[in-house]
Design an enzyme around this catalytic site. Structure first.
Site, mmCIF file in Angstrom:
data_model
loop_
_atom_site.group_PDB
_atom_site.id
_atom_site.type_symbol
_atom_site.label_atom_id
_atom_site.label_comp_id
_atom_site.label_asym_id
_atom_site.label_seq_id
_atom_site.Cartn_x
_atom_site.Cartn_y
_atom_site.Cartn_z
ATOM 1 N N GLU A 182 0.922 -1.167 0.188
ATOM 2 C CA GLU A 182 -0.284 -0.100 -0.258
ATOM 3 C C GLU A 182 1.000 0.907 -0.137
ATOM 4 O O GLU A 182 0.513 1.746 1.335
ATOM 5 C CB GLU A 182 -0.802 -0.063 1.348
ATOM 6 C CG GLU A 182 -1.676 -0.907 1.056
ATOM 7 C CD GLU A 182 -3.089 -1.078 1.902
ATOM 8 O OE1 GLU A 182 -2.443 -0.484 3.337
ATOM 9 O OE2 GLU A 182 -4.408 -1.728 1.979
ATOM 10 N N GLU A 386 -5.589 -8.652 -1.239
ATOM 11 C CA GLU A 386 -7.097 -8.021 0.088
ATOM 12 C C GLU A 386 -8.196 -7.757 0.054
ATOM 13 O O GLU A 386 -8.436 -6.974 -0.788
ATOM 14 C CB GLU A 386 -6.125 -7.075 1.607
ATOM 15 C CG GLU A 386 -4.623 -7.329 1.782
ATOM 16 C CD GLU A 386 -4.064 -5.916 2.679
ATOM 17 O OE1 GLU A 386 -5.074 -5.339 2.949
ATOM 18 O OE2 GLU A 386 -2.790 -5.854 2.043
HETATM 19 C C1 BG6 Z 1 -4.808 -2.632 4.403
HETATM 20 C C2 BG6 Z 1 -3.250 -3.297 5.083
HETATM 21 O O1 BG6 Z 1 -4.644 -1.428 4.748
HETATM 22 O O2 BG6 Z 1 -5.586 -3.169 5.659
HETATM 23 C C3 BG6 Z 1 -3.276 -4.523 6.128
HETATM 24 O O3 BG6 Z 1 -2.757 -4.563 4.593
HETATM 25 C C4 BG6 Z 1 -4.712 -3.994 7.011
HETATM 26 O O4 BG6 Z 1 -1.580 -4.938 6.790
HETATM 27 C C5 BG6 Z 1 -5.543 -4.461 6.709
HETATM 28 O O5 BG6 Z 1 -4.451 -5.547 8.159
HETATM 29 C C6 BG6 Z 1 -6.424 -4.388 7.103
HETATM 30 O O6 BG6 Z 1 -6.765 -2.968 8.142
HETATM 31 P P1 BG6 Z 1 -6.890 -3.239 9.515
HETATM 32 O O7 BG6 Z 1 -6.327 -1.863 10.768
HETATM 33 O O8 BG6 Z 1 -7.985 -4.033 10.185
HETATM 34 O O9 BG6 Z 1 -5.311 -4.464 9.860
#
Ligand code: BG6
Length: 494
Positions: A182, A386
Site C-alpha cells: 500500500e 486483500e
Molecule cells: C491494509 C493493510 O491496509 O488493511 C493490512 O495492508 C491491514 O496490513 C488491512 O491489516 C486491514 O486493516 P486493519 O487495520 O483492520 O488490520
C-alpha cells in the site's frame, strides 16, 4: 467485427488464496537474530485510542507485533490448513529486519533467510505458490532512528541490498514479488507515515494534522519518491536475476464517489481518486508522475529533488502486475474537500452503504468499478491481494465459529470479480484478508478478526493460540474446489 466476448466464470488457473503480513502474524519479534522494526515500537490501541510509537519498549504497554498469531513457530500447521482449503497461492511478507537486522548491515542474517526458505518450501510442498511482499510497513528501527527513514536516499541502497538477497536466495521458490505494501497509504493520506519509516513527532501512529507545514510535506513526499526509485530499481534487478520474476506494485484501492450529483462533488471525487490512487500508480505502472503532479506540488508548497537519472530509472522499472487491496468505498464533496490530512478518516461515509462492525462501508459493486477503472487506465494483469471485513467472532456453544458475516462479505465481492472478468478485465488472482486471524494493523487489536481460521488469543496476548476452523473455512474450500462457481448461497459454511 465478430463478437467473441462472452467468457463466464474464473479462468482455470485462477490464483485463489489468502494473505497475511509478517509483523501481524509472525510474533517472535526478537529471536534468531531478528532486529527491531518500527512496528515493534507500536503499542496496541483500539477504535478510540490510537496506537503509539514509543522510543523504547515500555513495559507499561502491550506491543502486538511481538506475539502476532505466533505464525513463526506454527507456520507448518497454518500452511497445512491453507492447503486443506485448496489455496493456490499464499500472500505473505518477509520481515526486512529478519534478513538485515539493522537495515544497513553488510551481511544478511542466515537464520532469517533459512526461516523463509523453509516457509516457502512448505508452501510449494502443497503446490501453493508464494506471493511475497518485500516490505509490509516493517522498516528496521535503526533505519528510522539513524537515517530518518525513507526521507534519506541512503535507504535506496539498503533496500537494493535486501532485494538482491531475496531474489538470489529464493530464486525458483518465489516468482511473484510486491515491492511496498500500500505505497499510496502513508504519505499520500498524511496518515501512517511510519510506513515510510518516519517516526511521527506526535507519537501517534495516525497523525491527523491538516496544518502540516510544506517543509514537512516535502520531506514525506521526498521519502515516497525514494521508495518509487527503490521499487523501480528492484523491478529491474528482479528481471535480471530471474526473467520469470513477476513484479507487482501493491496499492490501497481507494474508491471515491461524489456525495451528490453536483458537478463540484464529482470534481472533488476525481481529485481524491487522482491523489490517493494515481499519484503512485502512474509512477509505478506508467513510469512517470501524472501530468497534474507539478501543479499539486506547487499548491502544497512541496519541493522535491528529482534527478533526470531518477526519471530514467522510473521509466525502466515499471511493474508487470497491479495488485491492490479493496475493503470499502467513501464519498467526496466540495465542502469537505480539505483533500489530504484526514488521518484515519479517509473520506465521507456513503449513506447508502451498510457498514462493518468497524464502520467501513461495504460496497461489493465498487470492486467491479475499481477493477474496470484501473484496467482501463493501465491494461496490466491485476490481482486483488486483500479483501475482507474485520468482525467479532467467538466459539459458540456447539464448539463452532459461525462467521456468517465473513461469508456474506466475501461472496458478494467474488460475484463482483466474476462480473469484472466478464467485462474483460485481466484478473489473475484473489487473496482474501486475511488467511487466519492476525493483529489488525490500524488498531493493533486481535479481536478485529478477518480469518478463515480462528486463533485463541485476545488483545493482550493471552490465550493458547490454538487454531480452529470457522464456517467460512469450509465455505471457501468449496468456493475454490468449484473455481468460484459454488458460492454456497443457500447454506451456512459447514
Ligand atoms: C491494509 C493493510 O491496509 O488493511 C493490512 O495492508 C491491514 O496490513 C488491512 O491489516 C486491514 O486493516 P486493519 O487495520 O483492520 O488490520
Amino acid at each position: 467485427m465478430q463478437n467473441k466476448r462472452k467468457k463466464t466464470g474464473f479462468p482455470e488457473n485462477f490464483l485463489w488464496g489468502g494473505a497475511t503480513a509478517a509483523t501481524q502474524c509472525e510474533g517472535a519479534w526478537n529471536v534468531d537474530g531478528k532486529g527491531e522494526t518500527i512496528l515493534d515500537h507500536c503499542t496496541a490501541g483500539d477504535r478510540e485510542h490510537p496506537r503509539l510509537v514509543t522510543e523504547n519498549i515500555d513495559s507499561r504497554y502491550f506491543y502486538p507485533t511481538h506475539t502476532g498469531c505466533r505464525e513463526y513457530e506454527r507456520y507448518e500447521e497454518d500452511i497445512a490448513l491453507y492447503a486443506e482449503m485448496g489455496f493456490r497461492t499464499y500472500r505473505t511478507s518477509i520481515n526486512w529486519a529478519r534478513i538485515y537486522p539493522n537495515g544497513d548491515d553488510k551481511e544478511p542474517n542466515r537464520a532469517g533467510i533459512e526461516h523463509y526458505r523453509k516457509l516457502f518450501e512448505e508452501c510449494r510442498k502443497y503446490g501453493i505458490e508464494p506471493t511475497v511482499t518485500m516490505t509490509h510497513y516493517d522498516i528496521p528501527w535503526n533505519l528510522c532512528v539513524k537515517y530518518g527513514g525513507w526521507a534519506n536516499p541512503k535507504l535506496i541502497e539498503f533496500f537494493l541490498r535486501y532485494a538482491r538477497t531475496l531474489f538470489t536466495e529464493y530464486k525458483g521458490l518465489v516468482k511473484r514479488w510486491l515491492t511496498f505494501n500500500e505505497i499510496n497509504f502513508g504519505t499520500v493520506t498524511y496518515g501512517e507515515i511510519v510506513t515510510s519509516g518516519i517516526i511521527p513527532a506526535s507519537g501517534n501512529l495516525y497523525i491527523d494534522d491538516p496544518d502540516v507545514t510544506s517543509e514537512e510535506l516535502s520531506r514525506r513526499f521526498q521519502a515516497l519518491h525514494h521508495e518509487f526509485v527503490a521499487s523501480a530499481k528492484a523491478v529491474t534487478l528482479a528481471h535480471e536475476i530471474d526473467p520469470e520474476n513477476q513484479m507487482g506494485c501493491m496499492m490501497c484501492g481507494f474508491l471515491y464517489y461524489p456525495l451528490t450529483s453536483r458537478p463540484e462533488d464529482a470534481a472533488a471525487a476525481q481529485k481524491d481518486m487522482n491523489i490517493w490512487n494515481y499519484y503512485c500508480m502512474d509512477v509505478m505502472c506508467k513510469g512517470k508522475y501524472p501530468y497534474w503532479a507539478p501543479r499539486f506540488w506547487e499548491e502544497k508548497g512541496i519541493t522535491l529533488h528529482i534527478t533526470d537519472e531518477d526519471l530514467e530509472i522510473l521509466k525502466k522499472g515499471t511493474v508487470d502486475l497491479i495488485t491492490f487491496s479493496y475493503y470499502k468505498s467513501d464519498c467526496s464533496s466540495a465542502e469537505a474537500a480539505k483533500d489530504l490530512g484526514k488521518g484515519t478518516n479517509f473520506g465521507l461515509p456513503n449513506p447508502r452503504l451498510k457498514k462493518t462492525q468497524w464502520g467501513w462501508g461495504i460496497d461489493p459493486s465498487g470492486l467491479r468499478y475499481l477493477l474496470n477503472e484501473f484496467y482501463s487506465r493501465y491494461e496490466k494483469p491485476m490481482m486483488i491481494v486483500e479483501n475482507g471485513q474485520g468482525e467479532y467472532n467467538e466459539i459458540g456453544e456447539d464448539g463452532k465459529i459461525h462467521d456468517q458475516g465473513h461469508i456474506e462479505y466475501l461472496r458478494e465481492h467474488i460475484r463482483a470479480m466474476k462480473k469484472a472478468l466478464e467485462d474483460g478485465v485481466d484478473l489473475i488472482g484473489y487473496t482474501t484478508w486475511s488467511a487466519i486471524d492476525i493483529v489488525a494493523a490500524s488498531t493493533g487489536e486481535m479481536k478485529k478478526r478477518y480469518g478463515f481460521i480462528y486463533v485463541d488469543a485476545d488483545d493482550e496476548g493471552n490465550g493458547t493460540y490454538d487454531r480452529f476452523r470457522k464456517d467460512s473455512f469450509y465455505w471457501y474450500k468449496r468456493v475454490i474446489e468449484s473455481n468460484g462457481e459454488d458460492l454456497g448461497d443457500d447454506e451456512r459454511g459447514e
